[in-house]
Design a protein around this motif. Sequence first.
Motif, PDB file in Angstrom:
ATOM      1  N   GLY A  17      86.820  -7.929  64.312  1.00 50.11           N
ATOM      2  CA  GLY A  17      87.672  -8.320  65.279  1.00 50.11           C
ATOM      3  C   GLY A  17      88.948  -8.044  64.836  1.00 50.11           C
ATOM      4  N   ILE A  18      90.241  -8.622  65.145  1.00 44.38           N
ATOM      5  CA  ILE A  18      91.476  -8.073  65.070  1.00 44.38           C
ATOM      6  C   ILE A  18      91.823  -8.244  63.421  1.00 44.38           C
ATOM      7  CG2 ILE A  18      92.318 -10.396  65.786  1.00 44.38           C
ATOM      8  CD1 ILE A  18      94.181  -7.041  66.248  1.00 44.38           C
ATOM      9  N   ALA A  19      91.366  -9.301  62.805  1.00 44.48           N
ATOM     10  CA  ALA A  19      91.586  -9.335  61.388  1.00 44.48           C
ATOM     11  C   ALA A  19      91.005  -8.377  60.828  1.00 44.48           C
ATOM     12  CB  ALA A  19      91.339 -10.948  60.938  1.00 44.48           C
ATOM     13  N   GLY A  20      89.730  -8.076  60.778  1.00 45.86           N
ATOM     14  CA  GLY A  20      88.908  -7.301  60.012  1.00 45.86           C
ATOM     15  C   GLY A  20      89.332  -5.696  60.337  1.00 45.86           C
ATOM     16  N   VAL A  21      89.857  -5.365  61.495  1.00 42.81           N
ATOM     17  CA  VAL A  21      90.207  -4.075  61.964  1.00 42.81           C
ATOM     18  C   VAL A  21      91.645  -3.701  61.598  1.00 42.81           C
ATOM     19  CG1 VAL A  21      90.819  -2.692  63.993  1.00 42.81           C
ATOM     20  CG2 VAL A  21      88.518  -3.799  63.843  1.00 42.81           C
ATOM     21  N   SER A  22      92.629  -4.786  61.651  1.00 40.75           N
ATOM     22  CA  SER A  22      93.791  -4.631  61.137  1.00 40.75           C
ATOM     23  C   SER A  22      93.645  -4.512  59.607  1.00 40.75           C
ATOM     24  CB  SER A  22      94.612  -5.849  61.288  1.00 40.75           C
ATOM     25  OG  SER A  22      94.807  -5.873  62.740  1.00 40.75           O
ATOM     26  N   CYS A  23      92.814  -4.866  58.862  1.00 39.11           N
ATOM     27  CA  CYS A  23      92.591  -4.733  57.341  1.00 39.11           C
ATOM     28  C   CYS A  23      92.154  -3.302  57.286  1.00 39.11           C
ATOM     29  CB  CYS A  23      91.872  -5.942  56.630  1.00 39.11           C
ATOM     30  SG  CYS A  23      91.775  -5.730  55.032  1.00 39.11           S
ATOM     31  N   ALA A  24      91.210  -2.865  57.767  1.00 36.38           N
ATOM     32  CA  ALA A  24      90.670  -1.769  57.810  1.00 36.38           C
ATOM     33  C   ALA A  24      91.829  -0.481  58.009  1.00 36.38           C
ATOM     34  CB  ALA A  24      89.451  -1.475  58.434  1.00 36.38           C
ATOM     35  N   ALA A  26      95.263  -0.751  57.968  1.00 35.20           N
ATOM     36  CA  ALA A  26      96.248  -0.567  56.920  1.00 35.20           C
ATOM     37  C   ALA A  26      95.671  -0.306  55.654  1.00 35.20           C
ATOM     38  CB  ALA A  26      96.802  -2.259  56.978  1.00 35.20           C
ATOM     39  N   LEU A  27      94.495  -0.495  55.179  1.00 34.42           N
ATOM     40  CA  LEU A  27      94.035  -0.224  53.989  1.00 34.42           C
ATOM     41  C   LEU A  27      93.814   1.345  54.071  1.00 34.42           C
ATOM     42  CD1 LEU A  27      92.785  -0.967  51.384  1.00 34.42           C
ATOM     43  CD2 LEU A  27      90.598  -1.498  52.112  1.00 34.42           C
ATOM     44  N   ARG A  28      93.248   1.997  55.083  1.00 35.30           N
ATOM     45  CA  ARG A  28      93.037   3.354  55.077  1.00 35.30           C
ATOM     46  C   ARG A  28      94.451   4.227  55.045  1.00 35.30           C
ATOM     47  NH1 ARG A  28      90.316   5.392  53.291  1.00 35.30           N
ATOM     48  NH2 ARG A  28      88.160   5.453  54.448  1.00 35.30           N
ATOM     49  N   ARG A  29      95.494   3.356  55.662  1.00 34.80           N
ATOM     50  CA  ARG A  29      96.765   4.115  55.720  1.00 34.80           C
ATOM     51  C   ARG A  29      97.155   4.389  54.168  1.00 34.80           C
ATOM     52  NH1 ARG A  29      98.372   1.354  60.306  1.00 34.80           N
ATOM     53  NH2 ARG A  29      99.231  -0.472  59.135  1.00 34.80           N
ATOM     54  N   ARG A  30      96.868   3.411  53.362  1.00 35.81           N
ATOM     55  CA  ARG A  30      97.487   3.207  51.979  1.00 35.81           C
ATOM     56  C   ARG A  30      96.480   3.858  51.111  1.00 35.81           C
ATOM     57  NH1 ARG A  30     100.388  -1.739  49.984  1.00 35.81           N
ATOM     58  NH2 ARG A  30     100.388  -0.369  48.185  1.00 35.81           N
ATOM     59  N   ASP A  31      95.328   3.864  51.237  1.00 39.99           N
ATOM     60  CA  ASP A  31      94.264   4.370  50.256  1.00 39.99           C
ATOM     61  C   ASP A  31      93.097   5.376  50.734  1.00 39.99           C
ATOM     62  OD1 ASP A  31      92.105   4.732  48.511  1.00 39.99           O
ATOM     63  OD2 ASP A  31      91.747   2.593  47.902  1.00 39.99           O
TER      64      ASP A  31
END
Length: 442
Positions: A17-24, A26-31
């Motif tokens: 959902g929105i929480a899991g996808v937002s985390c994924a 943003a994490l990909r952007r940085r790592d």
Amino acid sequence: MLFQKKPGRHVVIVGNGIAGVSCARALRRRDKQARITLVSGEGPHFFSRPALMYIYMGHLTYEGTKPYEDWWWQKQRIGLRQAWVTHIDTQKKWLSFAGEAGGLGYDQLVLATGSKPNKFGWPGQNLERVQGLYSLQDLQTLEAVSHEIQHGVIVGGGLIGIELAEMLHARGKKVTILSREQSYWDNALPREESLMVSDVIAESGITLHSGTELKEIVDDGQGRACGVVTGTGEKIACEFVGLTAGVSPNLSALKGSEIPTGRGVLVDFSFRSSVEDVFAIGDCAEIVTPEGQRNRIEQLWYTGQMHGEVLADVLCGDDRTYDRGIWFNSAKFLDLEWHTYGEVPPAGFPVRPGLRQVYWQAADKRHAFRLVLAGDAVVGVNAMGIRYRHKVCERWIAEKRSAEYVLNNLKEGNFDPEFYHRYEGAIVSSLRAQVAQAGGQA
Ligand SMILES: Cc1cc2nc3c(=O)[nH]c(=O)nc-3n(C[C@H](O)[C@H](O)[C@H](O)COP(=O)(O)OP(=O)(O)OC[C@H]3O[C@@H](n4cnc5c(N)ncnc54)[C@H](O)[C@@H]3O)c2cc1C
């Protein structure tokens, strides 16, 4: 404690959902090196849950509710896995799935499993033609029985209840809402606004039974709902019962695990649970607050997004904590828009000492504007049927502006210049007079 970024670590996020996808995201952007896997039993792809009603009403297709094309995930190197997690072994860092012998290992686990509709043990609550409105599966079961429904009874008059009522109404069904509150959603709205929505509901042809509880759901002898009995013993015949009496964190994945839970997964303000490398965000997280305050469970789209983005930073080693900022919510009650910012006391609860309120309502009972003041400072804004700019309302509250300032600058906050001049004069003169009468300056 800050986390070391292990190159090539595997971050598994349960819930797309929105929480899991937002985390994924943003994490990909940085790592760029982390292996990221999103797991969900509901479906492989992220879609807009608030848009579920528009699929049923034919305004949108399911495909149209997906914010990203299906190819996008592979491009981002975010793995997708459609499966239900049935067990989490935090010692072995291993997830087990329903109907699969294997499983999936993780280095860091993010729980973003959302909510589930409340069921309060009503007799008949598990019959056929009784359901909530939360998932794609709910939409499918509703669709499958829709041709049998002439009359639907909706239990619970909150935001999802009115959406489900509107959905059935849009297909020509008779609809009755049973609501425990004295007027529509008065545990979230002030009295006048709550009565305004009750009026909009009545005008639409939907029946609202306020102050009414569900006692039981009646079986037609073949395992299907054929009516309800209310707390006063009234029997209402129907072919469908919608259970929309709130939602609770979905903890089904955590059964038998060592991850501490209360109402939700207990986490700190950086979304860490007390189990190493296990985190929780979105609707399923229960943020533990300092002593004396009630723990926070936030069940909103924008807070889920914020949780996910903050956690991505935490996973990248930042010492970040979550700060929601000024409270905001919005909804559409049939065709009546609602926007609220900051502290606006609902009718069903005592008002905090020291607050005073000034309120204007148009004669058509479809437009209203409320300011909540603590001393001279505006601490809350509530608008019905008129849209104000989010950033501007937030700024008025953050900068502790006076009622005088807000009324002088109302135009700056207005979103629909076309409608603005229709109400501006009346709002300003009415609220000024009320503030002056109460002894304030405006
Ligand atoms: C009909 C409706 C309308 C709404 N309208 C609004 C609105 O207008 N504005 C607003 O702010 N909010 C609205 N909300 C609330 C908002 O949609 C939620 O707050 C938000 O979707 C929560 O996001 P999440 O990522 O925490 O969880 P979810 O979106 O619930 O995603 C969690 C996912 O995890 C999956 N999952 C759960 N357990 C497991 C398991 N064991 N194994 C595998 N997968 C699992 C679920 O199936 C789901 O796909 C609405 C909700 C509904 C139901």
